[in-house]
Motif scaffolding. Structure first.
Motif, PDB file in Angstrom:
ATOM      1  N   GLY A 261       0.814  -1.204   0.000  1.00  0.00           N
ATOM      2  CA  GLY A 261       0.000   0.000   0.000  1.00  0.00           C
ATOM      3  C   GLY A 261       0.846   1.252   0.000  1.00  0.00           C
ATOM      4  N   LEU A 262       0.212   2.367   0.319  1.00  0.00           N
ATOM      5  CA  LEU A 262       0.923   3.635   0.341  1.00  0.00           C
ATOM      6  C   LEU A 262       1.853   3.710   1.551  1.00  0.00           C
ATOM      7  CD1 LEU A 262      -2.017   6.001  -0.637  1.00  0.00           C
ATOM      8  CD2 LEU A 262      -0.082   5.307  -2.081  1.00  0.00           C
ATOM      9  N   PRO A 263       2.982   4.395   1.424  1.00  0.00           N
ATOM     10  CA  PRO A 263       3.920   4.508   2.557  1.00  0.00           C
ATOM     11  C   PRO A 263       3.333   5.362   3.672  1.00  0.00           C
ATOM     12  CG  PRO A 263       4.620   5.906   0.738  1.00  0.00           C
ATOM     13  CD  PRO A 263       3.483   5.092   0.220  1.00  0.00           C
ATOM     14  N   ARG A 264       3.628   4.966   4.894  1.00  0.00           N
ATOM     15  CA  ARG A 264       3.107   5.711   6.046  1.00  0.00           C
ATOM     16  C   ARG A 264       3.898   6.977   6.323  1.00  0.00           C
ATOM     17  NH1 ARG A 264       3.724   0.916  10.128  1.00  0.00           N
ATOM     18  NH2 ARG A 264       5.543   0.742   8.752  1.00  0.00           N
ATOM     19  N   THR A 265       5.189   6.940   6.036  1.00  0.00           N
ATOM     20  CA  THR A 265       6.044   8.095   6.319  1.00  0.00           C
ATOM     21  C   THR A 265       6.864   8.444   5.080  1.00  0.00           C
ATOM     22  OG1 THR A 265       7.965   6.782   7.033  1.00  0.00           O
ATOM     23  CG2 THR A 265       6.280   7.310   8.701  1.00  0.00           C
ATOM     24  N   GLY A 266       7.423   9.635   5.084  1.00  0.00           N
ATOM     25  CA  GLY A 266       8.280  10.036   3.983  1.00  0.00           C
ATOM     26  C   GLY A 266       9.501   9.155   3.863  1.00  0.00           C
ATOM     27  N   TRP A 267      10.085   8.790   4.998  1.00  0.00           N
ATOM     28  CA  TRP A 267      11.272   7.944   4.947  1.00  0.00           C
ATOM     29  C   TRP A 267      10.940   6.551   4.433  1.00  0.00           C
ATOM     30  CZ3 TRP A 267      16.017   8.662   4.181  1.00  0.00           C
ATOM     31  CH2 TRP A 267      16.951   7.639   4.398  1.00  0.00           C
ATOM     32  N   GLU A 268       9.768   6.025   4.773  1.00  0.00           N
ATOM     33  CA  GLU A 268       9.362   4.725   4.218  1.00  0.00           C
ATOM     34  C   GLU A 268       9.236   4.812   2.703  1.00  0.00           C
ATOM     35  OE1 GLU A 268       5.548   1.712   4.060  1.00  0.00           O
ATOM     36  OE2 GLU A 268       5.736   3.014   5.817  1.00  0.00           O
ATOM     37  N   ALA A 269       8.736   5.936   2.195  1.00  0.00           N
ATOM     38  CA  ALA A 269       8.651   6.117   0.741  1.00  0.00           C
ATOM     39  C   ALA A 269      10.033   6.065   0.102  1.00  0.00           C
ATOM     40  CB  ALA A 269       7.971   7.446   0.423  1.00  0.00           C
ATOM     41  N   VAL A 270      11.015   6.683   0.744  1.00  0.00           N
ATOM     42  CA  VAL A 270      12.378   6.675   0.220  1.00  0.00           C
ATOM     43  C   VAL A 270      12.946   5.265   0.225  1.00  0.00           C
ATOM     44  CG1 VAL A 270      14.736   7.484   0.637  1.00  0.00           C
ATOM     45  CG2 VAL A 270      12.809   9.064   0.900  1.00  0.00           C
ATOM     46  N   VAL A 271      12.785   4.558   1.341  1.00  0.00           N
ATOM     47  CA  VAL A 271      13.333   3.199   1.462  1.00  0.00           C
ATOM     48  C   VAL A 271      12.723   2.281   0.412  1.00  0.00           C
ATOM     49  CG1 VAL A 271      13.433   1.169   2.967  1.00  0.00           C
ATOM     50  CG2 VAL A 271      13.903   3.453   3.908  1.00  0.00           C
ATOM     51  N   ARG A 272      11.421   2.366   0.218  1.00  0.00           N
ATOM     52  CA  ARG A 272      10.772   1.496  -0.766  1.00  0.00           C
ATOM     53  C   ARG A 272      11.191   1.841  -2.191  1.00  0.00           C
ATOM     54  NH1 ARG A 272       4.466   1.326   0.576  1.00  0.00           N
ATOM     55  NH2 ARG A 272       4.515   0.225  -1.442  1.00  0.00           N
ATOM     56  N   ALA A 273      11.340   3.131  -2.489  1.00  0.00           N
ATOM     57  CA  ALA A 273      11.758   3.528  -3.838  1.00  0.00           C
ATOM     58  C   ALA A 273      13.181   3.096  -4.142  1.00  0.00           C
ATOM     59  CB  ALA A 273      11.628   5.042  -3.993  1.00  0.00           C
ATOM     60  N   ARG A 274      14.008   2.995  -3.084  1.00  0.00           N
ATOM     61  CA  ARG A 274      15.402   2.598  -3.284  1.00  0.00           C
ATOM     62  C   ARG A 274      15.623   1.097  -3.166  1.00  0.00           C
ATOM     63  NH1 ARG A 274      18.323   7.250   0.504  1.00  0.00           N
ATOM     64  NH2 ARG A 274      17.885   9.038  -0.869  1.00  0.00           N
ATOM     65  N   ALA A 275      14.597   0.336  -2.877  1.00  0.00           N
ATOM     66  CA  ALA A 275      14.735  -1.108  -2.661  1.00  0.00           C
ATOM     67  C   ALA A 275      15.292  -1.781  -3.913  1.00  0.00           C
ATOM     68  CB  ALA A 275      13.397  -1.715  -2.278  1.00  0.00           C
ATOM     69  N   ALA A 276      16.247  -2.651  -3.708  1.00  0.00           N
ATOM     70  CA  ALA A 276      16.916  -3.292  -4.846  1.00  0.00           C
ATOM     71  C   ALA A 276      15.983  -4.168  -5.661  1.00  0.00           C
ATOM     72  CB  ALA A 276      18.098  -4.116  -4.337  1.00  0.00           C
ATOM     73  N   GLY A 277      15.000  -4.776  -5.028  1.00  0.00           N
ATOM     74  CA  GLY A 277      14.174  -5.739  -5.742  1.00  0.00           C
ATOM     75  C   GLY A 277      12.936  -5.182  -6.406  1.00  0.00           C
ATOM     76  N   ARG A 278      12.685  -3.882  -6.299  1.00  0.00           N
ATOM     77  CA  ARG A 278      11.437  -3.360  -6.872  1.00  0.00           C
ATOM     78  C   ARG A 278      11.513  -3.312  -8.397  1.00  0.00           C
ATOM     79  NH1 ARG A 278      12.183   1.433  -9.046  1.00  0.00           N
ATOM     80  NH2 ARG A 278      13.683   2.901  -8.154  1.00  0.00           N
ATOM     81  N   PRO A 279      10.356  -3.317  -9.076  1.00  0.00           N
ATOM     82  CA  PRO A 279      10.352  -3.261 -10.552  1.00  0.00           C
ATOM     83  C   PRO A 279      10.948  -1.955 -11.057  1.00  0.00           C
ATOM     84  CG  PRO A 279       8.199  -3.923  -9.688  1.00  0.00           C
ATOM     85  CD  PRO A 279       8.999  -3.443  -8.517  1.00  0.00           C
ATOM     86  N   ARG A 280      11.742  -2.074 -12.104  1.00  0.00           N
ATOM     87  CA  ARG A 280      12.356  -0.890 -12.694  1.00  0.00           C
ATOM     88  C   ARG A 280      11.949  -0.755 -14.162  1.00  0.00           C
ATOM     89  NH1 ARG A 280      16.002   1.413  -9.102  1.00  0.00           N
ATOM     90  NH2 ARG A 280      16.524   0.057  -7.344  1.00  0.00           N
ATOM     91  N   ALA A 281      12.652   0.088 -14.890  1.00  0.00           N
ATOM     92  CA  ALA A 281      12.222   0.464 -16.237  1.00  0.00           C
ATOM     93  C   ALA A 281      11.989  -0.735 -17.147  1.00  0.00           C
ATOM     94  CB  ALA A 281      13.255   1.398 -16.853  1.00  0.00           C
ATOM     95  N   GLY A 282      12.920  -1.684 -17.150  1.00  0.00           N
ATOM     96  CA  GLY A 282      12.784  -2.823 -18.042  1.00  0.00           C
ATOM     97  C   GLY A 282      11.496  -3.590 -17.820  1.00  0.00           C
ATOM     98  N   ALA A 283      11.152  -3.812 -16.552  1.00  0.00           N
ATOM     99  CA  ALA A 283       9.921  -4.543 -16.237  1.00  0.00           C
ATOM    100  C   ALA A 283       8.688  -3.766 -16.690  1.00  0.00           C
ATOM    101  CB  ALA A 283       9.856  -4.828 -14.735  1.00  0.00           C
ATOM    102  N   TYR A 284       8.695  -2.464 -16.463  1.00  0.00           N
ATOM    103  CA  TYR A 284       7.547  -1.653 -16.883  1.00  0.00           C
ATOM    104  C   TYR A 284       7.407  -1.639 -18.402  1.00  0.00           C
ATOM    105  CZ  TYR A 284       6.187   0.155 -12.323  1.00  0.00           C
ATOM    106  OH  TYR A 284       5.694   0.264 -11.040  1.00  0.00           O
TER     107      TYR A 284
END
Length: 465
Positions: A261-284
């Motif tokens: 879901g949506l991040p609860r805090t600003g720092w959680e948003a940063v951590v999730r956006a920087r996560a190594a395993g999240r989908p990136r350009a190629g997947a999209y």
């Protein structure tokens, strides 16, 4: 060295069976031995004609390539080295005029050593004729796709080749402005190759001859397809001023691929956006397009495929151009390639999709030497001036101006595992002279979560919600 094929052999290789029709060309009366009365010139042309079966160094005609109609300009290197003279210029000009009259893309199949010495400056000025015809065809909104054969040198490379919208080079081809006989004796031969031009950002792909037809067919399909659709929202909500002016339906917003879901805090948003395993350009891009072709290089000596993926793709029977940041710091060549992509799409009437994902623009010394500021300015200007609609999805980090340059004003969306910030929270804390333990709180104050961005009016919505 690649295998050299004659003009007719290459035409047979790339065109649909029985589809090639040679264009009628104007006849030119010339004085004995040409305009310079070069002794033996008529005899040289006669021998070339007997050897090749051609009347000049270029064969021009219409054909279909994988079902796409096209005007082809096939050089015959066996005819005086594929050199350009006045009669060559006549043929090329007539072919370009025909292409504009019939709304057809132009594909030069180049194999030339340059301008014809036996005609002196009159031969060299044919390059101006060719450049003019290419420019008029560009203004008419028709694509030009060059195929570089062995060799492609001199003015043929500097006009028909390097001036094309898309440049495909055959593997093993010699490519460069300087031909083999006029280079410095200590010149590195590896610099004058198709692969070297690809690495320098001057070509988009190196293709084996047997694979040329499907690659060329895909590009023709992508760039020639008429983009139809309903007129965009007259209020400017769906795509802004460009959509209102063009009447082209914007590219649909891609679906979010990350979970949660949506991040609860600003720092959680940063951590999730920087996560190594999240989908990136190629997947999209893989999920969004059924087929795509890459546009590579800034035409200024650089590439940045590690930072930005650019090209054209098929989605639901339509063509959409894309410029997708990959999560790394974007380099100047990446911004220039993205600007090149957006300007081409705008000229051809193709909607644009941009994916934002970068911690920021590269800011090292080399990036500054390569003109980082000017390159970023090019993208801002290309997006701002686009008459076609631009759709943006923030799929990861939105790091300051290096990310904002690719974002469409009024038509930017975000995924739940993303953020967009005026500056990275760590850098904001440092500038404000706050201790490291206050970085997380600073992230919250910056209001960088997707839901914050919606509330602030920075983004239109959150994909999938």
């Amino acid at each position: 060295m690649s295998e050299r094929r004659s003009a007719r052999e290459l035409l047979a290789l790339v065109t649909d069976a029985g589809s090639f029709r040679e264009l009628a060309v104007p006849g030119r009366e010339s004085a004995p031995d040409g305009p310079l009365a070069w002794q033996g010139y008529d005899a040289s042309r006669a021998r070339a004609a007997e050897r090749t079966g051609e009347e000049e160094s270029v064969v021009c005609g219409t054909a279909e390539v994988d079902g796409s109609p096209v005007v082809l300009l096939a050089f015959e290197f066996g005819f005086l080295g594929g050199s350009l003279g006045e009669r060559t210029g006549d043929r090329l000009e007539a072919a370009y005029v025909y292409a504009r009259e019939h709304r057809l893309p132009v594909v030069p199949l180049i194999a030339t050593g340059g301008s014809r010495m036996q005609e002196g400056m009159l031969a060299l000025t044919q390059l101006q004729r060719v450049a003019r015809q290419s420019a008029l065809t560009r203004e008419a909104g028709l694509p030009q796709i060059a195929v570089l054969r062995d060799p492609t040198t001199g003015g043929g490379w500097a006009t028909l080749g390097a001036g094309a919208d898309v440049v495909l080079a055959l593997s093993g081809a010699q490519v460069g402005f300087a031909g083999s006989r006029v280079r410095p004796p200590d010149a590195d031969p590896a610099a004058y190759t198709a692969q070297a031009q690809l690495a320098a950002g001057s070509a988009d792909a190196v293709v084996r001859p047997e694979g040329l037809k499907p690659v060329l067919g895909l590009w023709l399909r992508l760039l020639s397809r008429g983009v139809a659709g309903a007129v965009a929202d007259p209020s400017g909500g769906a795509g802004g001023a460009g959509a209102r002016a063009s009447g082209i339906v914007p590219a649909p917003v891609p679906a979010a691929l990350g979970g949660g879901g949506l991040p609860r805090t600003g720092w959680e948003a940063v951590v999730r956006a920087r996560a190594a395993g999240r989908p990136r350009a190629g997947a999209y891009l893989d999920a969004y397009f059924s087929a795509r072709a890459a546009l590579v290089g800034d035409r200024c000596g650089g590439t940045d495929e590690d930072g930005v993926l650019c090209g054209f793709g098929e989605r639901d029977g339509r063509t959409v151009a894309y410029a997708a940041q990959t999560g790394t710091a974007t380099r100047p060549a990446g911004y220039r390639t993205a600007a090149r992509l957006i300007r081409l799409a705008d000229r051809l009437g193709v909607p644009v999709l941009t994916l934002v994902d970068t911690p920021g623009a590269a800011n090292d010394a080399e990036a500054e030497r390569r003109g980082a500021g000017a390159a970023i300015a090019e993208v801002f200007a290309a997006v701002a001036a686009a008459r076609v609609p631009v759709t943006t999805l923030v799929v990861g980090e939105g790091g300051s101006g290096g990310a904002l340059a690719l974002a469409a004003p009024g038509n930017t969306w975000a995924v739940p595992d993303s953020y967009f910030s005026v500056i990275a929270p760590e850098l904001a804390a440092a500038i404000l002279k706050r201790p490291p333990e206050e970085v997380e709180a600073t992230a919250g104050q910056l209001r960088i979560r997707p839901q914050d961005l919606v509330e602030l009016g920075v983004v239109r919505g959150i994909s999938g919600r």
